[in-house]
Design an enzyme around this catalytic site. Structure first.
Site, mmCIF file in Angstrom:
data_model
loop_
_atom_site.group_PDB
_atom_site.id
_atom_site.type_symbol
_atom_site.label_atom_id
_atom_site.label_comp_id
_atom_site.label_asym_id
_atom_site.label_seq_id
_atom_site.Cartn_x
_atom_site.Cartn_y
_atom_site.Cartn_z
ATOM 1 N N ASP A 1 44.549 32.463 49.191
ATOM 2 C CA ASP A 1 44.161 32.954 47.720
ATOM 3 C C ASP A 1 43.024 33.868 47.598
ATOM 4 O O ASP A 1 41.963 33.589 48.479
ATOM 5 C CB ASP A 1 43.752 31.666 46.984
ATOM 6 C CG ASP A 1 43.541 31.887 45.567
ATOM 7 O OD1 ASP A 1 44.560 32.246 44.944
ATOM 8 O OD2 ASP A 1 42.433 31.602 45.127
ATOM 9 N N GLU B 1 47.089 37.107 49.472
ATOM 10 C CA GLU B 1 46.959 37.580 48.058
ATOM 11 C C GLU B 1 46.174 38.860 48.178
ATOM 12 O O GLU B 1 44.802 38.917 48.064
ATOM 13 C CB GLU B 1 46.464 36.780 47.139
ATOM 14 C CG GLU B 1 46.746 37.180 45.714
ATOM 15 C CD GLU B 1 45.681 36.620 44.726
ATOM 16 O OE1 GLU B 1 45.861 36.751 43.570
ATOM 17 O OE2 GLU B 1 44.612 35.838 45.080
HETATM 18 C C1 GLC Z 1 44.141 33.893 42.622
HETATM 19 C C2 GLC Z 1 45.350 33.028 41.959
HETATM 20 C C3 GLC Z 1 44.921 32.832 40.711
HETATM 21 C C4 GLC Z 1 43.569 31.974 40.375
HETATM 22 C C5 GLC Z 1 42.721 32.956 41.157
HETATM 23 C C6 GLC Z 1 41.365 31.960 41.322
HETATM 24 O O1 GLC Z 1 44.196 35.163 42.173
HETATM 25 O O2 GLC Z 1 46.545 33.548 42.183
HETATM 26 O O3 GLC Z 1 45.912 32.031 39.769
HETATM 27 O O4 GLC Z 1 43.460 31.923 39.036
HETATM 28 O O5 GLC Z 1 42.824 33.064 42.417
HETATM 29 O O6 GLC Z 1 41.594 30.973 42.443
#
Ligand code: GLC
Length: 557
Positions: A241, A301
């Protein structure tokens, strides 16, 4: 030998006037008679390169105990469905204990399951059942920050001398002000004053999500150990993440301010000093070593502005992420062959591509691309595209039945905090997180009680049970493409060869593997199109072509 391959009848049998005509034709062509003899891993590809991944949001997938929220046993009960769909790996968004401020992305214990979703025994059961079906489990690794309720942070904030103080990022203010001008992604300053110790802690997201200090080796060790703990339980990898936000400039230089304001009323700024710092690559290399020791895959991500930035996440000698997601693909928000061509070519040259159309933070592809009239046909074209490209696709639950966004229309109905903070400019992400649509009964068969988010009206027609009975449904189209993907060598191992690159309406390409190829032809325009192909240069002739899949004769919507 020179040969020309023509497809001339490129229209559905009956087309509404002025309608958008979209179709997909996938043809298998071969230069000779040689049968496919290569094993699926003949090219040295690893399991995740031939796998179809499926992201599911545990709150919204299936509610086995009828409390309105999905759970582990609910997921386990749907594994046969996922298998029959053609899914090889599921990525479960955070299911760990959490105060749920950010619906699980605020983890208060990295080595457990939130009671709302069940127990560790339920997780183990899910893991065993998934194993039996050859489905891998991928968990979400929220590595940038923990919850402010995590025991580490409770200790850290208790005093400046606490051994865990340096596990988070604490700084003095600039006189009466915050340490610098950094703006949090979810609005407001990234700095929160903690009155007890008189210092500010840093949070890139909500203030309930303090950033871990990745410059502290003890943090790295504890976090890496958490991945080892799950590997021992059988998970096959992690989706990392917010990976670009791990490090901050030690000198806390102000970010350059840009024109305008964000949805929360703060000045826009370039995140020059608090994202994508080079130090993060060292962490990824070491995390990869742990993954390699466990035969695991790391998905990132990875929000990037161009292919070079994306390339950096694979690491030199491919020693970082095996699967950095290409989000640039999700920014092509129109049915535009030239735009997709450009994006596909860029990621194809960067490494092993990882394609996504949408996820729990992005408006569903069904509405982003849909014209409101031909959405099902368009959904098939989008699936026909990204599921036949070279690379690994990550589906988002429900896209296979044409789930739409069900956005709140009143501020008081919003659950996602950013929707409350940013209303009406930012309505939050509830719309793309609604319950999976299993059948046409109340709550789309997700739960017997009112679910945590409402299902849309379209769930009556767009659901698994109804669509399984309709050969022309979006769901059955997905099943057919996914089945092809699993059995066709050219789709598994072939190169991507762009064709007719100046065509503004029809996106065409070959997936070419030795003397076989699959030709994919996608009409993204609103009108009938005639296309022809000269595949002589590739050594193929029309004589040996056969149709694998087409929507040419589908009924109009
Ligand atoms: C990432 C996740 C998102 C979350 C953020 C903070 O972007 O995909 O859903 O709110 O991280 O953890």
């Amino acid at each position: 030998m020179r040969a020309t391959f023509n497809i001339q009848r490129l229209r559905p049998t009956s087309v509404p006037q002025c309608a958008l005509i979209v179709f997909l034709a996938v043809l298998c062509i071969s230069a000779g008679l040689q049968a496919q003899t290569k094993p699926v891993d003949g090219e040295g590809h690893q399991w995740w390169q031939h796998a179809v991944f499926y992201e599911l949001y545990p709150r919204s997938f299936a509610d086995s105990n009828n409390d309105g929220v999905g759970d582990m046993n609910g997921i386990a009960s749907k594994l046969d469905y996922l298998k029959s769909l053609g899914v090889d790996a599921i990525w479960i968004t955070p299911c760990f204990p959490s105060p749920q401020v950010d619906f699980g992305y605020d983890v208060s214990d990295y080595e457990n399951i939130d009671p709302m979703y069940g127990t560790l025994a339920d997780f183990d059961h899910l893991q065993r059942e998934a194993n039996k079906r050859g489905i891998h489990i991928i968990l979400d690794f929220v590595m940038n920050h923990s919850s402010d309720q995590h025991a580490w942070f409770t200790e850290s904030r208790s005093s400046r001398e606490n051994p865990k103080r340096d596990w988070y990022v604490w700084r003095d203010g600039e006189g009466p002000n915050q340490p610098n001008n950094w703006v949090a992604i979810f609005g407001g300053s990234t700095w929160e004053l903690d009155p007890k110790t008189g210092q500010y802690y840093y949070h890139m997201f909500y203030k309930q999500q303090p950033d871990l200090n990745w410059r502290n080796p003890a943090v790295e060790k504890a976090m890496f150990d958490a991945t080892r703990w799950w590997y021992k339980r059988g998970v096959s990898g992690f989706r990392l993440d917010a990976v670009d936000t791990l490090f901050e400039d030690p000198d806390l230089r102000d970010n350059p301010v840009l024109p305008g304001q964000n949805a929360y009323g703060n000045p826009n700024e370039e995140n020059k000093y608090n994202t994508k710092l080079p130090e993060l690559h060292g962490v990824l290399q070491r995390l990869r070593q742990v993954a390699d020791e466990n035969n695991a895959v790391l998905i990132g991500e990875t929000w990037t502005k161009d292919a070079d930035e994306l390339k950096a996440y694979y690491g030199s000698h491919s020693k970082e992420l095996q699967m950095p997601m290409d989000f640039m693909f999700t920014t092509v928000n129109k049915l535009s062959p030239p735009d997709f061509r450009k994006q596909i070519a860029a990621v194809d040259s960067a490494g092993w591509p990882v394609f996504v159309l949408s996820n729990h933070d992005i408006v569903r592809s069904y509405v982003r691309y849909g014209d409101g009239v031909h959405n099902d046909a368009i959904a098939k074209v989008m699936a026909g595209m990204y599921l036949t490209l070279r690379g690994t696709p990550i589906m988002y639950y429900g896209e296979e039945v044409g789930m739409t966004n069900n956005d709140p229309t009143r501020k008081e109905d919003v659950h996602d905090p950013i929707g409350k903070l940013g209303w009406p400019k930012e309505r939050g992400r509830d719309g793309e997180r609604t319950p999976m649509q299993w059948n046409a009964t109340a709550n789309a068969g997700f739960s017997k009680v009112k679910p945590w988010l409402p299902v849309p009206e379209s769930s009556k027609s767009h659901n698994v049970a109804t669509e399984l009975n309709d050969n022309e449904s979006v769901l059955n189209f997905y099943k057919k493409v996914l089945a092809l993907r699993h059995e066709n060598t050219a789709l598994l191992d072939g190169d991507y060869v762009a064709l007719n690159e100046s065509d503004p309406n029809v996106l065409s390409y070959l997936r070419r593997y030795k003397n076989e190829a699959v030709l994919v032809v996608l009409n993204m325009s609103g009108t009938e199109q005639k296309v022809s192909f000269d595949l002589a240069a590739q050594g193929f002739s029309a004589a040996n072509a056969s149709t694998l899949l087409t929507t040419l004769n589908s009924h109009p919507q």
